[in-house]
Design a protein around this motif. Structure first.
Motif, short mmCIF file in Angstrom:
data_model
loop_
_atom_site.label_atom_id
_atom_site.label_comp_id
_atom_site.label_asym_id
_atom_site.label_seq_id
_atom_site.Cartn_x
_atom_site.Cartn_y
_atom_site.Cartn_z
N LEU A 11 11.18 -0.60 -93.79
CA LEU A 11 11.57 -1.51 -94.85
C LEU A 11 10.52 -2.60 -95.02
O LEU A 11 9.84 -2.97 -94.07
N GLU A 31 17.59 0.34 -88.95
CA GLU A 31 17.35 -0.33 -90.23
C GLU A 31 18.57 -1.12 -90.67
O GLU A 31 18.45 -2.17 -91.32
N LEU A 32 19.75 -0.63 -90.33
CA LEU A 32 20.97 -1.35 -90.72
C LEU A 32 21.05 -2.72 -90.06
O LEU A 32 21.65 -3.65 -90.60
N THR A 35 20.34 -6.16 -91.90
CA THR A 35 21.24 -6.74 -92.90
C THR A 35 22.04 -7.93 -92.37
O THR A 35 22.85 -8.50 -93.10
N LEU A 47 25.29 -8.22 -96.41
CA LEU A 47 26.30 -7.26 -96.84
C LEU A 47 27.56 -7.98 -97.29
O LEU A 47 28.59 -7.98 -96.61
N TRP A 56 20.81 -1.54 -99.82
CA TRP A 56 20.23 -1.24 -98.52
C TRP A 56 19.94 0.26 -98.39
O TRP A 56 18.88 0.66 -97.92
N SER A 60 16.33 2.13 -97.65
CA SER A 60 16.23 2.70 -96.31
C SER A 60 15.38 3.96 -96.29
O SER A 60 14.86 4.42 -97.32
#
Length: 210
Positions: A11, A31-32, A35, A47, A56, A60
């Motif tokens: 990202l 990657e999450l 957030t 989020l 997102w 991703s």
């Protein structure tokens, strides 16, 4: 790991002075974590609504073209999954037991047990997605990616960036296993600048071979 695109993964983030750089944590589930998260990471929470989760997903490492229908409860579930992933990944990276590990594992396993996103070959030969994808399917795909990571050959390669002021997590997939920084364009370069200044001021700090 199922459903991920292999070209230019990662990202685009920005340094405090606004310069963009690419951060590749090495796995979709990591990657999450960008957030937001529990505790001190709540400052970076993004989020807040269904659009944020679809944004997102589009940014991703998932293959492009995914069209999601996301509900409010699925956004809340995404935050819960992300916080559980923080608990497990951060503890593994620091080599210590996770506080609340049983609860975190239960959250990941519950999400992974749901139907995942389904990939397909498009008429032009590219990778695409079966229509009708939901937020729940997205979270299942992320959770399954986490299961693959935490039980696979790179489970002991989870790292936290070596900079004192950076908490980004990544999986070191390099052959020698010597990755130290979230990105050379960010923390790696800052370290090299400090090391250069230290050498020229008589501090004698040696710059590692990254």
């Amino acid at each position: 790991m199922d459903g991920t695109a292999m070209d230019a993964p990662g990202l685009v983030l920005r340094t405090p002075d606004g310069r963009p750089y690419r951060f590749d944590p090495g796995a979709l589930c990591l990657e999450l974590l960008l957030t937001g998260g529990p505790g001190r990471y709540a400052y970076w929470e993004v989020l807040h609504d269904p659009d944020a989760l679809t944004d997102w997903a589009a940014a991703s490492r998932l293959a492009p073209g995914l069209r999601l229908t996301v509900t409010g409860p699925e956004v809340a579930a995404a935050r819960a999954l992300r916080d559980a992933l923080w608990t497990l990944a951060e503890a593994r990276a620091h080599g210590r037991p996770a506080v609340g590990e049983d609860e975190a594992v239960a959250v990941v396993n519950a999400a992974a047990a749901e139907p995942p996103l389904v990939a397909r070959i498009e008429p032009d030969g590219t990778r695409g997605w079966v229509p009708g994808a939901t937020g729940g399917q997205l979270l299942s795909t992320v959770a399954r990616d986490a299961v693959d990571l935490l039980t696979g050959p790179f489970a002991d390669r989870l790292r936290v960036c070596g900079a004192d002021d950076c908490a980004l997590l990544f999986v070191d997939t390099s052959r020698p296993g010597r990755r130290r920084w979230c990105a050379m364009e960010n923390c790696g370069n800052r370290h090299k600048v400090r090391a250069h200044r230290a050498r020229h001021s008589g501090g004698g700090e040696q710059c590692p071979q990254d």
